[in-house]
Design a protein around this motif. Structure first.
Motif, PDB file in Angstrom:
ATOM      1  N   MET A   1       0.854  -1.205   0.000  1.00  0.00           N
ATOM      2  CA  MET A   1       0.000   0.000   0.000  1.00  0.00           C
ATOM      3  C   MET A   1       0.884   1.247   0.000  1.00  0.00           C
ATOM      4  SD  MET A   1      -2.831   0.753   2.897  1.00  0.00           S
ATOM      5  CE  MET A   1      -3.917   2.138   2.877  1.00  0.00           C
ATOM      6  N   TYR A   9      -5.712   7.334   5.072  1.00  0.00           N
ATOM      7  CA  TYR A   9      -6.649   6.537   5.884  1.00  0.00           C
ATOM      8  C   TYR A   9      -6.383   6.677   7.375  1.00  0.00           C
ATOM      9  CZ  TYR A   9      -9.124   5.213   1.879  1.00  0.00           C
ATOM     10  OH  TYR A   9      -9.908   5.315   0.758  1.00  0.00           O
ATOM     11  N   TYR A  16     -14.479   8.380   9.101  1.00  0.00           N
ATOM     12  CA  TYR A  16     -14.718   7.738   7.803  1.00  0.00           C
ATOM     13  C   TYR A  16     -16.188   7.336   7.582  1.00  0.00           C
ATOM     14  CZ  TYR A  16     -14.802   4.293   4.151  1.00  0.00           C
ATOM     15  OH  TYR A  16     -15.155   3.613   3.020  1.00  0.00           O
ATOM     16  N   ARG A  32     -24.108  -1.799   0.824  1.00  0.00           N
ATOM     17  CA  ARG A  32     -23.306  -2.882   1.429  1.00  0.00           C
ATOM     18  C   ARG A  32     -24.216  -4.033   1.844  1.00  0.00           C
ATOM     19  NH1 ARG A  32     -21.087   1.104   4.177  1.00  0.00           N
ATOM     20  NH2 ARG A  32     -19.093   1.912   3.399  1.00  0.00           N
ATOM     21  N   CYS A  62      -9.520  -4.897   1.565  1.00  0.00           N
ATOM     22  CA  CYS A  62      -9.645  -3.466   1.854  1.00  0.00           C
ATOM     23  C   CYS A  62     -10.864  -3.254   2.754  1.00  0.00           C
ATOM     24  CB  CYS A  62      -9.777  -2.641   0.565  1.00  0.00           C
ATOM     25  SG  CYS A  62      -8.366  -2.729  -0.521  1.00  0.00           S
ATOM     26  N   GLY A  64     -11.369  -1.900   5.578  1.00  0.00           N
ATOM     27  CA  GLY A  64     -11.584  -0.622   6.260  1.00  0.00           C
ATOM     28  C   GLY A  64     -12.059  -0.827   7.691  1.00  0.00           C
ATOM     29  N   ASP A  90      -6.751  -5.479   5.287  1.00  0.00           N
ATOM     30  CA  ASP A  90      -6.623  -4.060   4.942  1.00  0.00           C
ATOM     31  C   ASP A  90      -5.184  -3.638   5.194  1.00  0.00           C
ATOM     32  OD1 ASP A  90      -8.810  -1.584   4.547  1.00  0.00           O
ATOM     33  OD2 ASP A  90      -6.904  -0.939   5.427  1.00  0.00           O
ATOM     34  N   GLY A  91      -4.758  -2.594   4.475  1.00  0.00           N
ATOM     35  CA  GLY A  91      -3.373  -2.136   4.610  1.00  0.00           C
ATOM     36  C   GLY A  91      -3.198  -1.060   5.671  1.00  0.00           C
ATOM     37  N   SER A  92      -4.292  -0.633   6.318  1.00  0.00           N
ATOM     38  CA  SER A  92      -4.188   0.453   7.298  1.00  0.00           C
ATOM     39  C   SER A  92      -4.559  -0.029   8.694  1.00  0.00           C
ATOM     40  CB  SER A  92      -5.106   1.611   6.883  1.00  0.00           C
ATOM     41  OG  SER A  92      -5.373   2.449   7.983  1.00  0.00           O
ATOM     42  N   ALA A 113      -2.637  -6.327   5.501  1.00  0.00           N
ATOM     43  CA  ALA A 113      -1.992  -6.814   4.265  1.00  0.00           C
ATOM     44  C   ALA A 113      -2.304  -5.905   3.088  1.00  0.00           C
ATOM     45  CB  ALA A 113      -2.487  -8.229   3.945  1.00  0.00           C
ATOM     46  N   ALA A 115      -3.392  -5.333  -0.683  1.00  0.00           N
ATOM     47  CA  ALA A 115      -4.303  -6.045  -1.582  1.00  0.00           C
ATOM     48  C   ALA A 115      -3.573  -6.690  -2.762  1.00  0.00           C
ATOM     49  CB  ALA A 115      -5.368  -5.082  -2.098  1.00  0.00           C
ATOM     50  N   SER A 131     -15.413  -3.461  -1.175  1.00  0.00           N
ATOM     51  CA  SER A 131     -16.396  -2.375  -1.270  1.00  0.00           C
ATOM     52  C   SER A 131     -15.707  -1.021  -1.184  1.00  0.00           C
ATOM     53  CB  SER A 131     -17.465  -2.509  -0.174  1.00  0.00           C
ATOM     54  OG  SER A 131     -16.884  -2.607   1.100  1.00  0.00           O
ATOM     55  N   PHE A 132     -16.048  -0.172  -2.118  1.00  0.00           N
ATOM     56  CA  PHE A 132     -15.558   1.209  -2.203  1.00  0.00           C
ATOM     57  C   PHE A 132     -14.036   1.295  -2.092  1.00  0.00           C
ATOM     58  CE2 PHE A 132     -19.893   1.504  -0.334  1.00  0.00           C
ATOM     59  CZ  PHE A 132     -20.494   2.027  -1.471  1.00  0.00           C
ATOM     60  N   SER A 133     -13.344   0.367  -2.699  1.00  0.00           N
ATOM     61  CA  SER A 133     -11.883   0.370  -2.570  1.00  0.00           C
ATOM     62  C   SER A 133     -11.123   0.118  -3.863  1.00  0.00           C
ATOM     63  CB  SER A 133     -11.430  -0.694  -1.559  1.00  0.00           C
ATOM     64  OG  SER A 133     -12.041  -0.481  -0.326  1.00  0.00           O
TER      65      SER A 133
HETATM   66  C1  SAM Z   1     -12.651   3.782   1.003  1.00  0.00           C
HETATM   67  S1  SAM Z   1     -12.092   2.618   2.198  1.00  0.00           S
HETATM   68  C2  SAM Z   1     -13.292   1.338   2.049  1.00  0.00           C
HETATM   69  C3  SAM Z   1     -13.465   0.580   3.313  1.00  0.00           C
HETATM   70  C4  SAM Z   1     -14.601  -0.445   3.337  1.00  0.00           C
HETATM   71  N1  SAM Z   1     -14.400  -1.521   2.388  1.00  0.00           N
HETATM   72  C5  SAM Z   1     -15.952   0.183   3.124  1.00  0.00           C
HETATM   73  O1  SAM Z   1     -16.822  -0.433   2.504  1.00  0.00           O
HETATM   74  O2  SAM Z   1     -16.180   1.269   3.651  1.00  0.00           O
HETATM   75  C6  SAM Z   1     -10.693   1.959   1.374  1.00  0.00           C
HETATM   76  C7  SAM Z   1      -9.882   1.009   2.244  1.00  0.00           C
HETATM   77  O3  SAM Z   1      -8.922   0.377   1.399  1.00  0.00           O
HETATM   78  C8  SAM Z   1      -7.690   0.287   2.090  1.00  0.00           C
HETATM   79  N2  SAM Z   1      -6.641   0.203   1.071  1.00  0.00           N
HETATM   80  C9  SAM Z   1      -6.342   1.083   0.086  1.00  0.00           C
HETATM   81  N3  SAM Z   1      -5.347   0.632  -0.687  1.00  0.00           N
HETATM   82  C10 SAM Z   1      -5.000  -0.582  -0.172  1.00  0.00           C
HETATM   83  C11 SAM Z   1      -4.040  -1.567  -0.535  1.00  0.00           C
HETATM   84  N4  SAM Z   1      -3.214  -1.395  -1.584  1.00  0.00           N
HETATM   85  N5  SAM Z   1      -3.976  -2.699   0.194  1.00  0.00           N
HETATM   86  C12 SAM Z   1      -4.771  -2.893   1.262  1.00  0.00           C
HETATM   87  N6  SAM Z   1      -5.715  -1.995   1.667  1.00  0.00           N
HETATM   88  C13 SAM Z   1      -5.810  -0.863   0.956  1.00  0.00           C
HETATM   89  C14 SAM Z   1      -7.636   1.518   2.963  1.00  0.00           C
HETATM   90  O4  SAM Z   1      -6.776   1.335   4.069  1.00  0.00           O
HETATM   91  C15 SAM Z   1      -9.102   1.672   3.366  1.00  0.00           C
HETATM   92  O5  SAM Z   1      -9.363   1.032   4.586  1.00  0.00           O
END
Ligand code: SAM
Length: 245
Positions: A1, A9, A16, A32, A62, A64, A90-92, A113, A115, A131-133
């Motif tokens: 990430m 994030y 959020y 969702r 991802c 979140g 998720d990476g955060s 981890a 993605a 979702s939304f990622s």
């Molecule tokens: C917009 S949020 C969506 C969260 C959740 N899926 C939702 O429905 O609300 C995007 C999430 O993707 C994660 N993310 C972004 N790029 C990523 C990557 N390369 N690997 C893992 N997680 C990642 C961020 O940390 C964040 O938690």
């Protein structure tokens, strides 16, 4: 990430969910739930087809703050739902730590981890949800293909990828209004509530540039999924894609 995305994030994690619910008028919650309902249907169908009692292995990538994983955990408790084993990655750390103590998420196994390099063996999961990622991962189509191929790697043969994401409305008037809404409302209001200018600059940059629903279906097929279809949500401002390995 990427470092920049992780920083975003970290900044937006506390607000959020609130910002999302306000900016989508609560529709993100319904979308969702609808995706979770589809996940349960797919699980029930697979179990019926294979006539086994093994759990249905799901990974929410991802994840979140865990809203999608929670909705699936709740759905999978229904009488007709399959017995599911749910994982989330998720990476955060800031986002994951908000998810961990939520009700209904105690049985979900969280992993920190990227993605693009998921720490699971080939052919582990029956279903992958995002979702939304996907929009966040990388706008470049070659990079997006490699993320999709990573999902394919850890899906079992016949496994399904379910993707809920913002999209581009097919009607040009609606599309213009939607893009104006992103620029004039999403960007300033997101900043006002979250205090993260970078976060909502990034969101308002990626939303109008993401694939339309047909384009994302084609990309899934190009990545190697044998089948991809989509349904549009609310005039096409979002879409759910279903792709099969
Ligand atoms: C917009 S949020 C969506 C969260 C959740 N899926 C939702 O429905 O609300 C995007 C999430 O993707 C994660 N993310 C972004 N790029 C990523 C990557 N390369 N690997 C893992 N997680 C990642 C961020 O940390 C964040 O938690």
């Amino acid at each position: 990430m990427k470092k920049g995305i992780r920083k975003i994030y970290q900044e937006v994690a506390p607000t959020y969910e609130l910002v999302n619910h306000i900016l989508t008028f609560g529709m993100d919650v319904l979308w969702r739930k609808r995706t979770a309902c589809l996940a349960a249907k797919i699980g029930a169908g697979e179990k019926y087809a294979s006539r086994t009692s093994r759990p249905f292995f799901i990974l929410d990538v991802c994840s979140g703050t865990g809203e999608m994983a929670r909705d699936m955990a709740v759905r999978m408790r229904g009488k007709k739902a399959p017995k599911a084993s749910i994982y989330a990655a998720d990476g955060s750390l800031s986002m994951i730590s908000r998810a961990k103590n939520k009700k209904h998420l105690r049985s979900v196994r969280f992993t920190l981890a990227d993605a693009g390099r998921l720490p699971f063996p080939d052919r582990t999961f029956d279903l992958i949800t995002v979702s939304f990622s996907t929009r966040n991962l990388n706008p470049d189509s070659q990079a997006m293909l490699s993320y999709l191929q990573e999902f394919l790697r850890i899906l079992k043969p016949g496994g399904v990828f379910l993707n809920l994401e913002t999209s581009q409305p097919p009607l040009s008037l609606i599309k213009t209004l939607y893009h104006l809404y992103i620029r004039l409302v999403v960007k300033p209001l997101g900043y006002l509530i979250s205090g993260s200018r970078g976060g909502y600059n990034y969101l308002s940059y990626t939303m109008p540039r993401f694939y339309d629903a047909q384009g994302f279906s084609s990309l899934c097929r190009q990545a190697g999924f044998s089948f991809a279809r989509h349904r549009l949500l609310f005039l096409g401002v979002a879409a759910i894609h279903t792709a099969r390995k």
